[in-house]
Design an enzyme around this catalytic site. Structure first.
Site, short mmCIF file in Angstrom:
data_model
loop_
_atom_site.label_atom_id
_atom_site.label_comp_id
_atom_site.label_asym_id
_atom_site.label_seq_id
_atom_site.Cartn_x
_atom_site.Cartn_y
_atom_site.Cartn_z
N ASN A 331 49.88 6.18 -93.10
CA ASN A 331 49.00 7.33 -92.89
C ASN A 331 49.60 8.58 -93.56
OD1 ASN A 331 46.74 8.64 -92.02
ND2 ASN A 331 47.19 8.51 -89.84
N HIS A 367 44.06 12.57 -81.62
CA HIS A 367 43.59 11.19 -81.47
C HIS A 367 42.69 11.01 -80.25
CE1 HIS A 367 46.70 10.01 -84.43
NE2 HIS A 367 45.90 8.98 -84.63
#
Length: 473
Positions: A331, A367
């Site tokens: 990521n 998240h």
């Protein structure tokens, strides 16, 4: 308008997507997401063949139209959620101008909107709703507000970092440019995030698309093939290593070492889901030509680089022997955002660990609201704190250097370190996947809370002992 056509088939109950989803053992939203990601590649081909040269003035409109189509196919009328923050961003920039106030509004509004979306839509399962592209959009818009502020600083003659200079904007985007940036079809759904400066340079012909067409086409195809391989590996891997088994009573009956290794291998293959998506989207980004990243010398030749939208470094990930390797390789664009726009902007706190902790808290909040996200990022903080200090102490000793100089011992050390990263990546990722406290706590109990026992006592027990042994050597 493939998305609208497939949506019409679904409305008429004629779509084969549900059937094929059942056939391959996935959900219909999951298969729709995969179809959309794969569609980025042919959309890039159509763009180069029919739009980029013949209809130069409509490049941005092409991205808006295809992005809207993709959004409607996946989320229906809920796609309007992704437009609202863009409108707010445009208005706040016009009213407040580029600067600190605009950044504050962007941070509060975008994170607030995303969190409200999580509260409304989030469940205990992995949901594919409008919040999925929205989390990508949130970072893009926050970064844009910072880039505009940096551009204002630069115009005043203030010194910026090398990375800030690359993304700083002295002119705010028009509304249509902003919408094209938001809905760019290759990255809209799952990222990667990229700066508006990159998007502006791309649509204004600052990338060598004609000269390097053969190069980036080849690299795009390579990434596409890699993405398909990792997608197959993910499907096979999660069939062999199942979270359902980890949550079952039978898992408790297995040996403790087996449980740890099984959990680690499950995590490794579970991450392939993200890697495959990033490789496939990167293939589309390269094929569009968005990924140009300058040039470098290679054997006295100047070669162009097309890794500007890369989100995964495969070799570093697969051969990781410490968690820093995972952070460096996995990521990448989100980690770059966290470093440039959160961690470095918290320099005023005067403490690196505090800045890192705040950065990880931001990422956990980004998240979602479930406890598993916060546990996962606490694990990262805990592990990285120990790793960095342990390495700084042990790497300076002669015995460490002699061990790595010995071929047989170096192979044994590599095996142990690889085992360590796999096992504790599993430990770290369990809460992220199951989300709910009762579930991840039960799994941690089956692992005898080994991660806490291994990492938490570092500062007050293991570190003093290691320093004592080092001083005696």
């Amino acid at each position: 308008m493939w998305g609208l056509f497939l949506s019409l088939l679904s409305w008429l109950h004629l779509s084969p997507v549900g059937y094929f989803a059942d056939l391959i053992g996935t959900t219909e939203p999951g298969l729709k997401l995969l179809i959309s990601i794969l569609m980025g590649y042919p959309l890039a081909i159509v763009y180069h063949k029919y739009v980029r040269i013949q209809y130069k003035e409509h490049r941005n409109n092409y991205f808006i139209l295809t992005g809207f189509d993709m959004a409607f196919y996946n989320f229906g009328i809920s796609m309007f959620h992704n437009i609202i923050p863009a409108v707010v961003m445009y208005v706040s920039t016009m009213v407040l101008g580029p600067g600190k106030k605009n950044v504050i509004v962007s941070l509060i509004f975008n994170m607030g909107y995303l969190l409200i979306g999580y509260v409304v839509t989030e469940s205990e399962d992995y949901d594919i709703t409008w919040t999925m592209p929205h989390c990508v959009l949130t970072l893009k818009l926050i970064a844009l507000s910072f880039d505009l502020w940096d551009g204002k600083k630069m115009s005043k003659g203030e010194e910026l970092s090398a990375n800030a200079k690359k993304t700083a904007l002295t002119t705010a985007p028009t509304f249509l440019e902003l919408i094209g940036f938001v809905y760019f079809p290759a990255c809209f759904l799952v990222g990667p995030i990229f700066s508006f400066r990159r998007y502006s340079d791309y649509i204004n012909d600052k990338f060598p698309l004609d000269k390097e067409e053969d190069v980036y086409n080849k690299q795009a195809m390579t990434r596409l093939i890699q993405g398909m391989i990792y997608l197959i590996a993910f499907q096979v891997g999660v069939t062999v290593f199942s979270m359902k088994y980890i949550q079952s009573d039978e898992f408790w009956d297995a040996g403790i070492f087996y449980r740890h290794l099984y959990c680690g291998l499950w995590a490794h293959f579970a991450l392939y889901k993200y890697i495959s998506c990033w490789l496939l989207t990167e293939a589309s980004c390269i094929r569009f030509g968005l990924s140009y990243n300058g040039s470098e010398k290679d054997d006295d030749k100047v070669v162009s680089k097309w890794d500007g939208c890369s989100n995964i470094k495969l070799l570093r990930f697969e051969f990781a022997t410490k968690f820093q390797h995972y952070i460096d390789s996995f990521n990448c664009n989100t980690n770059h955002f966290a470093a440039e726009y959160i961690y470095k902007r918290l320099k005023f706190l005067g403490d690196r660990n505090l800045s890192q902790g705040c950065t990880l808290l931001f990422l956990a909040l980004w998240h979602g609201t479930r406890s598993g996200y916060y546990m996962t990022f606490f694990n990262e903080f805990m592990i990285m704190y120990m790793e960095k200090e342990f390495e700084s102490i042990i790497s300076k000793t002669n015995i460490y250097k002699r061990m790595w100089a010995n071929t047989a011992i170096s192979y044994a050390l590599y095996f142990l370190l690889k085992l360590y990263t796999i096992v504790f990546m599993g430990w770290s990722l369990v809460p992220f996947d199951v989300k709910v406290f009762s579930k991840w706590w039960s799994i941690y109990a089956s692992l005898y809370f080994s991660g806490f026992l291994f990492f938490l006592p570092w500062a007050f027990a293991y570190k003093p002992l290691l320093l004592s042994v080092k001083n005696r050597l």
